[in-house]
Design an enzyme around this catalytic site. Sequence first.
Site, PDB file in Angstrom:
ATOM      1  CD  GLN A  47       8.939  -8.114  -3.053  1.00  0.00           C
ATOM      2  OE1 GLN A  47       8.543  -6.965  -3.225  1.00  0.00           O
ATOM      3  NE2 GLN A  47      10.213  -8.413  -2.895  1.00  0.00           N
TER       4      GLN A  47
ATOM      5  CE  LYS B 130       1.902   2.935  -2.077  1.00  0.00           C
ATOM      6  NZ  LYS B 130       0.898   2.088  -1.430  1.00  0.00           N
TER       7      LYS B 130
ATOM      8  CE1 TYR C  36       3.797   2.427  -5.063  1.00  0.00           C
ATOM      9  CE2 TYR C  36       6.061   3.183  -4.818  1.00  0.00           C
ATOM     10  CZ  TYR C  36       5.026   2.360  -4.421  1.00  0.00           C
ATOM     11  OH  TYR C  36       5.222   1.467  -3.400  1.00  0.00           O
TER      12      TYR C  36
ATOM     13  N   GLY D  14      -4.761  -7.993  -2.062  1.00  0.00           N
ATOM     14  CA  GLY D  14      -3.478  -8.053  -2.770  1.00  0.00           C
ATOM     15  C   GLY D  14      -2.575  -9.102  -2.142  1.00  0.00           C
TER      16      GLY D  14
ATOM     17  CB  ILE E  86      -7.590  -9.085  -9.457  1.00  0.00           C
ATOM     18  CG1 ILE E  86      -6.130  -8.670  -9.633  1.00  0.00           C
ATOM     19  CG2 ILE E  86      -8.419  -7.938  -8.882  1.00  0.00           C
ATOM     20  CD1 ILE E  86      -5.926  -7.619 -10.700  1.00  0.00           C
ATOM     21  NE  ARG E  87      -1.319 -11.068 -10.076  1.00  0.00           N
ATOM     22  CZ  ARG E  87      -0.391 -11.393  -9.195  1.00  0.00           C
ATOM     23  NH1 ARG E  87      -0.173 -12.662  -8.926  1.00  0.00           N
ATOM     24  NH2 ARG E  87       0.338 -10.500  -8.573  1.00  0.00           N
TER      25      ARG E  87
HETATM   26  C1  AKB Z   1       9.224   0.405  -5.920  1.00  0.00           C
HETATM   27  O1  AKB Z   1      10.397   0.282  -6.309  1.00  0.00           O
HETATM   28  O2  AKB Z   1       8.350   0.992  -6.579  1.00  0.00           O
HETATM   29  C2  AKB Z   1       8.848  -0.141  -4.556  1.00  0.00           C
HETATM   30  C3  AKB Z   1       8.955   0.896  -3.498  1.00  0.00           C
HETATM   31  C4  AKB Z   1      10.264   1.405  -3.083  1.00  0.00           C
HETATM   32  O3  AKB Z   1       7.955   1.301  -2.975  1.00  0.00           O
HETATM   33  N1  AKB Z   1       9.670  -1.258  -4.243  1.00  0.00           N
END
Ligand code: AKB
Length: 315
Positions: free
Chosen positions: A13, A147, A143, A9, A36-37
């Site tokens: 960013q 995590k 997400y 990755g 991947i790109r």
């Molecule tokens: C997001 O906004 O999803 C990320 C993070 C806080 O992990 N920048």
Amino acid sequence: MAKTILILGACGQIGTELTLTLRNLHGSERVIASDIREGGEELMASGPFESLDATDPNALEDAVMHHEVEEVYLMAAMLSATAEKFPDRAWHLNMTSLFNVLKLAKEKMIDKVFWPSSIAVFGPNTPKDRTPQSTIMEPSTVYGISKQAGERWCEYYNRKFGVDVRSLRYPGLISWKTEPGGGTTDYAVEIFHHALKHKSYTSFLSAGTELPMMYMDDAIRATITLMRANPEQLQVRSSYNLQAMSFTPDQLSAAIRKHIPDFRIRYEPDYRQAIADSWPGSIDDTPAREDWGWEPQFGLEETTAIMLKELGKRS
Ligand code: AKB
């Protein structure tokens, strides 16, 4: 033979700036960028690049063997806002890539792993101010769930199999070299581009939404310092809390107005507001400070000045 580092990755960013910094430290040929790109011009010109999907275990193993990789930085991930739209794909990318890397480390094909966690591991029932390292964690986003699960797996692989995996709970990251994509904290980068171009910005988060944020140089320094720390110093093998600054869109726009007095901000909160509302406003990072000497260097004023200066050179 000197060690080889693989960044998965590398074109995102964080990956872009991490790769450039590691290449300065170790030499270009020792740091393999993969994604991947393809990435931006500066990154692509700076050293070797390999097209690689971190969710493909065979391709990953081949790359690790071929380049005699010792350290892996797994920066490939789908961030919070995009993950809400594509939950299955987010879970697959965020978890499969982690398992692939942890398994190679368990089999001693890699010595050391960095994996990024996030303030998204916390949820609406977590204390919002100076959120402690260990506290209620009931993430309400796809997400955040990925995590939190990832943190548990990192700690498990460390305690059970001795895998040297290290991790940080990144706050929102602010940078000018590469834009973020698909995050809830992205407004804090977008706003600078719009301020320079249009002298106005419509924020998708409300005026008073306080979130923890960090300038990219601090994030890269934290990452490299943690990876260089003596393993005996590291008490936390899930992921370390990290704090640099906290601000609201209203406070950020006031900081921008010191440089661009006629800058205007409007507020049109969307689905990302609920995500931000579930996260802490500020973080207690005492264990990171005590275990490996973490100390941030950039606050809101410095970050604002650098962002406007660097992005201003491009416009
Ligand atoms: C997001 O906004 O999803 C990320 C993070 C806080 O992990 N920048």
